[in-house]
Scaffold this active site. Structure first.
Site, mmCIF file in Angstrom:
data_model
loop_
_atom_site.group_PDB
_atom_site.id
_atom_site.type_symbol
_atom_site.label_atom_id
_atom_site.label_comp_id
_atom_site.label_asym_id
_atom_site.label_seq_id
_atom_site.Cartn_x
_atom_site.Cartn_y
_atom_site.Cartn_z
ATOM 1 N N GLN A 64 9.037 -34.685 -47.233
ATOM 2 C CA GLN A 64 7.613 -35.186 -47.504
ATOM 3 C C GLN A 64 6.707 -34.388 -48.041
ATOM 4 O O GLN A 64 6.259 -32.877 -47.598
ATOM 5 C CB GLN A 64 7.173 -35.399 -45.871
ATOM 6 C CG GLN A 64 5.808 -36.171 -45.974
ATOM 7 C CD GLN A 64 5.051 -36.369 -44.719
ATOM 8 O OE1 GLN A 64 4.760 -35.584 -44.071
ATOM 9 N NE2 GLN A 64 4.734 -37.556 -44.310
ATOM 10 N N ARG A 77 3.898 -42.546 -47.467
ATOM 11 C CA ARG A 77 3.422 -42.852 -46.063
ATOM 12 C C ARG A 77 1.965 -43.149 -46.159
ATOM 13 O O ARG A 77 1.049 -42.512 -46.867
ATOM 14 C CB ARG A 77 3.427 -41.578 -45.021
ATOM 15 C CG ARG A 77 2.892 -41.790 -43.587
ATOM 16 C CD ARG A 77 3.332 -40.973 -42.704
ATOM 17 N NE ARG A 77 4.319 -41.305 -41.823
ATOM 18 C CZ ARG A 77 4.671 -40.810 -40.659
ATOM 19 N NH1 ARG A 77 3.839 -39.860 -39.950
ATOM 20 N NH2 ARG A 77 5.804 -41.470 -39.864
ATOM 21 N N PRO A 126 8.385 -37.201 -39.764
ATOM 22 C CA PRO A 126 7.954 -35.859 -40.182
ATOM 23 C C PRO A 126 7.225 -35.416 -38.970
ATOM 24 O O PRO A 126 6.219 -35.831 -38.360
ATOM 25 C CB PRO A 126 6.955 -36.352 -41.511
ATOM 26 C CG PRO A 126 6.760 -37.810 -41.570
ATOM 27 C CD PRO A 126 7.766 -38.376 -40.701
ATOM 28 N N TYR A 183 -5.396 -37.029 -45.220
ATOM 29 C CA TYR A 183 -5.247 -35.873 -46.005
ATOM 30 C C TYR A 183 -5.688 -36.431 -47.369
ATOM 31 O O TYR A 183 -6.184 -37.527 -47.651
ATOM 32 C CB TYR A 183 -3.750 -35.545 -45.985
ATOM 33 C CG TYR A 183 -3.626 -34.997 -44.349
ATOM 34 C CD1 TYR A 183 -4.236 -33.675 -44.079
ATOM 35 C CD2 TYR A 183 -2.503 -35.550 -43.730
ATOM 36 C CE1 TYR A 183 -3.961 -33.100 -42.659
ATOM 37 C CE2 TYR A 183 -2.323 -34.880 -42.428
ATOM 38 C CZ TYR A 183 -2.957 -34.026 -42.142
ATOM 39 O OH TYR A 183 -2.724 -33.574 -40.743
ATOM 40 N N ARG A 235 7.785 -37.602 -31.711
ATOM 41 C CA ARG A 235 7.779 -36.897 -30.294
ATOM 42 C C ARG A 235 9.120 -37.189 -29.423
ATOM 43 O O ARG A 235 9.595 -36.184 -28.939
ATOM 44 C CB ARG A 235 6.729 -37.113 -29.289
ATOM 45 C CG ARG A 235 5.278 -36.812 -29.863
ATOM 46 C CD ARG A 235 4.084 -37.313 -29.492
ATOM 47 N NE ARG A 235 4.040 -38.829 -29.648
ATOM 48 C CZ ARG A 235 3.215 -39.494 -29.061
ATOM 49 N NH1 ARG A 235 2.352 -39.045 -28.062
ATOM 50 N NH2 ARG A 235 3.189 -40.810 -29.253
HETATM 51 C C1 LIG Z 1 4.014 -32.047 -33.594
HETATM 52 C C2 LIG Z 1 3.760 -33.305 -34.765
HETATM 53 C C3 LIG Z 1 3.533 -32.875 -36.007
HETATM 54 C C4 LIG Z 1 3.404 -33.743 -36.817
HETATM 55 N N1 LIG Z 1 3.402 -33.632 -38.362
HETATM 56 C C5 LIG Z 1 3.280 -34.843 -39.266
HETATM 57 C C6 LIG Z 1 3.774 -34.344 -40.450
HETATM 58 O O1 LIG Z 1 3.808 -33.222 -40.846
HETATM 59 N N2 LIG Z 1 3.410 -35.356 -41.575
HETATM 60 C C7 LIG Z 1 3.294 -36.809 -40.956
HETATM 61 O O2 LIG Z 1 3.116 -37.565 -41.779
HETATM 62 N N3 LIG Z 1 3.290 -36.932 -39.752
HETATM 63 C C8 LIG Z 1 3.299 -36.051 -38.872
HETATM 64 N N4 LIG Z 1 3.187 -36.210 -37.378
HETATM 65 C C9 LIG Z 1 3.041 -37.660 -36.936
HETATM 66 C C10 LIG Z 1 4.402 -38.336 -36.641
HETATM 67 O O3 LIG Z 1 5.232 -38.275 -37.777
HETATM 68 C C11 LIG Z 1 4.252 -39.873 -35.992
HETATM 69 O O4 LIG Z 1 3.913 -40.572 -37.040
HETATM 70 C C12 LIG Z 1 3.404 -39.736 -34.829
HETATM 71 O O5 LIG Z 1 3.709 -38.718 -33.928
HETATM 72 C C13 LIG Z 1 3.569 -41.012 -33.935
HETATM 73 O O6 LIG Z 1 4.929 -41.151 -33.700
HETATM 74 P P1 LIG Z 1 5.535 -40.732 -32.162
HETATM 75 O O7 LIG Z 1 4.833 -41.682 -31.237
HETATM 76 O O8 LIG Z 1 6.972 -41.175 -31.885
HETATM 77 O O9 LIG Z 1 5.339 -39.398 -31.820
HETATM 78 C C14 LIG Z 1 3.168 -35.256 -36.530
HETATM 79 C C15 LIG Z 1 3.418 -35.654 -34.901
HETATM 80 C C16 LIG Z 1 3.724 -34.537 -34.166
HETATM 81 C C17 LIG Z 1 4.046 -34.989 -32.764
#
Ligand SMILES: Cc1cc2nc3c(=O)[nH]c(=O)nc-3n(C[C@H](O)[C@H](O)[C@H](O)COP(=O)(O)O)c2cc1C
Length: 467
Positions: A176, A305, A99, A257, A399
């Site tokens: 979500q 989550r 997400p 949250y 990312r």
């Molecule tokens: C731009 C961005 C927006 C995110 N928005 C959410 C979100 O809406 N809900 C959520 O549970 N996590 C959100 N996350 C967290 C990601 O789902 C993820 O857990 C976190 O970035 C670590 O993963 P990565 O290392 O692959 O980026 C967000 C992350 C990024 C980078």
């Protein structure tokens, strides 16, 4: 020292908790043992001992076949390309788009941006796509740019996106739903994240009247009437998600949250039955989950989550984490999506590659429920390592998917895996990608060979042993 000690520490932790792996088949147990400190991965084992890796891959495919999946055991796919089922939803592979809030909604309505963003990642081959945290009411939003699901217009806009993804790919979609709690009414991600809006703020609610950071708005402590209203708003959003055609539903109980802040002892100071020990602190999140579960179709899965640790003194202990996962499992959760932190600003996370995987491992193998790992997982090799070792069932990348929607299609080329679906208009690109990847793999292997110690040293060793 700072790099060596954590590596030694994860290895030590594996030995301390080895009991949890005793039920595994020997191939998985052995692979888990070898990959315990993250230094040795799926590909790395293959360079050291191709026969062993082929055995692990064959074993994994045969295991999936025994579970009833269509998997080619004679020519086994890498573990990331095996299917996975939750209730009636079957995924093509184990790769998930995590997400990610885009902050591009207008009055909570997802726009063409969301269609292109999610649509291109569906076309990019991931088995499952999560929407960003979508809010059940205007006041539940983190920022004015967050998506919502509290009216017909929003449901219709989501349906357009779901319909496109279903028509043009095999990807499944998970909605979500989350409420921002004390982290609401803040600026969008590329402004001053987690800081209050300069104007147009709205009232915040939370389990306790504690602001998130120094300049944050102070939330109002929730009453039972607030709890009823917000629970019903979650249920309304779940029903709209059903109408929009989503395959799966996730309740966001992580990252500080609203529901997360009930769970953490650092943010929930209530003295009624919704505070105190973990049984009290998880009571309201479970109530929301159960109400949504009752409204959500029986055949479709639900996940939660969670933040498995607060990375701060006095935060959620591991015993509470396991109690929480057990309670959600008993309430009908099919998968725990294991994230960490972002609950309090004074957190001190220990970052590193795949740094949250040990928590997914602990929940999966202590509680006996499917898990999704996420967090600094950047390569297909790591996805294979996590899945093959039984540390998680699904692997989410956030990312990396922003930079590369085609992560999964490219991985299918790297492994020359013929079973991954590609969009028909892209088939010419597939053929070329497979050829290029084959050459790249040969170059990569040759490079690795060149790094091996000179042969005379090896011979010297053998000669010494012979003597
Ligand atoms: C731009 C961005 C927006 C995110 N928005 C959410 C979100 O809406 N809900 C959520 O549970 N996590 C959100 N996350 C967290 C990601 O789902 C993820 O857990 C976190 O970035 C670590 O993963 P990565 O290392 O692959 O980026 C967000 C992350 C990024 C980078």
């Amino acid at each position: 020292m700072e790099k060596t000690q954590p590596a030694a520490d994860v290895s030590l932790a594996w030995f301390e908790t080895m009991k949890r792996y005793w039920g595994m088949d020997p191939q998985q147990f052995a692979f888990g043992l070898m990959s315990r400190s993250k230094q040795i991965t799926y590909e790395n084992v293959g360079l050291r001992d191709p026969d062993f890796l082929a055995g692990v891959t064959r074993w994994f495919a045969a295991k999936q076949r025994a579970l009833g999946y269509q998997v080619d055991v004679a020519n086994p796919p890498p573990p990331m390309f095996t299917p996975f089922r939750l209730r009636d939803m079957q995924l093509e592979n184990r790769v998930v788009v995590a997400p990610m809030d885009q902050y591009m909604a207008v009055d909570g309505v997802p726009t063409d941006w969301h269609l292109v963003h999610l649509g291109s990642r569906a076309v990019g081959g991931a088995g499952l796509l999560f929407t960003e945290m979508t809010c059940p009411s205007p006041e539940a939003r983190i920022t004015p740019g967050c998506t919502g699901l509290w009216n017909e217009a929003q449901a219709a806009a989501w349906k357009r996106i779901v319909d496109f993804c279903h028509a043009q790919s095999k990807a499944k979609l998970c909605m979500q739903i989350g409420h921002s709690g004390r982290k609401g009414s803040t600026q969008v991600g590329w402004e001053r994240m987690d800081h209050p809006l300069e104007r147009g703020n709205w009232e915040l609610v939370a389990p306790s009247a504690l602001p998130y950071a120094g300049d944050s708005q102070v939330p109002r402590e929730m009453t039972r009437a607030d709890m009823d209203r917000i629970r019903d708003e979650f249920v309304r959003a779940a029903k709209y998600a059903d109408a929009a055609g989503f395959d799966m539903l996730e309740i966001h109980c992580a990252h500080g949250y609203l529901l997360s802040s009930f769970i953490s002892p650092l943010t929930n100071l209530r003295t009624d039955e919704y505070g105190g020990a973990i049984e009290g602190r998880m009571r309201y999140p479970l109530e929301v989950f159960s109400a949504c579960r009752a409204a959500w179709p029986e055949a479709r899965p639900m996940s939660v989550r969670i933040s498995a640790t607060d990375w701060a003194p006095g935060g959620l202990p591991e015993t509470d984490l396991l109690a929480l996962a057990r309670a959600f499992k008993a309430a009908g959760a099919d998968l725990i999506d294991v994230s960490t932190g972002q609950v309090v600003p004074q957190q001190k996370p220990v970052y590193g590659r795949m740094y949250q995987v040990p928590f997914a491992d602990s929940v999966r193998n202590e509680v006996g429920i499917a898990t999704m790992a996420v967090g600094n997982i950047t390569t297909a090799d790591q996805v294979n390592t996590i899945v093959a070792s039984g540390r998680a069932d699904l692997v989410a990348l956030a990312r990396p998917h922003l930079a590369n929607p085609y992560f999964t299609l490219q991985a299918s080329a790297w492994y020359q895996h013929p079973g991954q679906s590609w969009p028909l208009p892209y088939l010419a690109g597939r053929d070329q990608a497979y050829r290029v990847a084959q050459r790249e793999r040969e170059d990569w292997k040759a490079g690795r060979e060149a790094l091996k110690p000179p042969t005379h040293e090896v011979k010297g060793g053998a000669a010494r042993r012979a003597a």
